[in-house]
Enzyme design. Structure first.
Site, mmCIF file in Angstrom:
data_model
loop_
_atom_site.group_PDB
_atom_site.id
_atom_site.type_symbol
_atom_site.label_atom_id
_atom_site.label_comp_id
_atom_site.label_asym_id
_atom_site.label_seq_id
_atom_site.Cartn_x
_atom_site.Cartn_y
_atom_site.Cartn_z
ATOM 1 N N ARG A 1 55.392 -2.380 5.616
ATOM 2 C CA ARG A 1 56.525 -3.305 5.335
ATOM 3 C C ARG A 1 57.610 -3.195 5.344
ATOM 4 N NH1 ARG A 1 56.121 -5.240 -0.668
ATOM 5 N NH2 ARG A 1 57.919 -6.861 0.074
ATOM 6 N N CYS B 1 63.803 -1.984 -3.028
ATOM 7 C CA CYS B 1 62.499 -1.863 -2.496
ATOM 8 C C CYS B 1 62.008 -3.213 -1.980
ATOM 9 C CB CYS B 1 61.480 -2.078 -3.776
ATOM 10 S SG CYS B 1 61.824 -2.053 -4.785
#
Length: 278
Positions: free
Chosen positions: A175, A233
């Site tokens: 990611r 995050c």
């Protein structure tokens, strides 16, 4: 106070006169619901805390899990018996993600007597310790939210820190690199951020690595006690686990609560891809 505790320490504390408040913060992105798991079996005396409604506000422009209104968090904590002079121990199923968010929220709100159960319910059960089913009677605490106990970054501050300090991206490597993005509409990372997946903080059984190993990991990334460090995050949840790991390594870190879910929703903000910093 140490940010984590062991099953042996918690078991002993629960038998003493200064019994801590226990919070069950089980949560998984996409389910199953944490409350149903809690009712099927939890550490005796634990109160369930819902991450989506009590540890976060409604999703929107500030991300998927923004800070909740202070009165919502305060009410939830008081209902569970949280008081200023009473210790709190938080746990989840074993990945420390939900528990870390609750730990961070309490610390941010001014409660400095809170720890996370290392290894969570998995470690408790593996030690042969008892569980109870159902729910626990409401308690009455006197906790008052006083924001400012933990450092918080907004989007502009996170961008500035990525340029002048150290901003760690706690998501999985694929990611961060922008190879996949299963949740948000844009793949990639904040320019200048350094990839540091949370999985590398933990052992296979869901416990934090020893302090020395964590310090070695983060120091190699540039996170030292003298450095200005921030963490983000996907939506500000798993990054709280990284804040604990950094604290165990002797490093204080700020949290960008909006994280990638807020950053990527604004088309005016730049996006980087690939493995290299910046």
């Amino acid at each position: 106070m140490e940010p984590i505790t062991t099953t042996a320490e918690l078991s002993r504390d629960l038998e003493g006169s200064g019994r801590p408040v226990l919070l069950d913060a089980r949560w998984k992105l996409g389910g199953p619901p944490g409350r149903s798991e809690y009712e099927s079996g939890h550490i005796p005396g634990a109160h369930y805390i819902d991450l989506s409604t009590e540890l976060a506000g409604p999703p929107g422009r500030q991300g998927r899990h923004p800070l909740p209104p202070p009165e919502v968090f305060e009410t939830a904590m008081r209902r569970a018996g949280v008081s200023a002079r009473r210790d709190v121990v938080v746990y989840d199923g074993g990945d420390t993600i939900g528990a870390a968010r609750a730990w961070w929220m309490l610390r941010w709100a001014g409660h400095d007597r809170v720890r996370v159960l290392d290894g969570g319910l998995r470690a408790w059960s593996a030690a042969g310790l008892p569980l109870e089913r159902g729910t626990v009677a409401r308690e009455e605490g006197d906790f008052t939210v006083r924001p400012g106990g933990m450092k918080v970054l907004d989007a502009d501050e996170a961008a500035a820190l990525a340029r002048s300090g150290l901003l760690l991206d706690a998501r999985a490597g694929e990611r961060y690199r922008g190879e996949v993005e299963p949740i948000d509409s844009v793949a990639g990372h904040i320019p200048g951020a350094v990839g540091a997946p949370t999985a590398a903080n933990m052992t296979e059984d869901g416990r934090f690595l020893p302090r020395e190993a964590l310090a070695e990991r983060f120091h190699a990334l540039g996170a030292t006690p003298a450095a200005e460090v921030g963490v983000y995050c996907g939506s500000g949840v798993s990054a709280a686990q990284q804040v604990i790991a950094l604290e165990l390594a002797g490093v204080e870190a700020a949290l960008y609560v909006g994280s990638w879910s807020e950053w990527s929703a604004d088309p005016s903000r730049p996006v980087a891809k690939g493995p290299e910093r910046g």
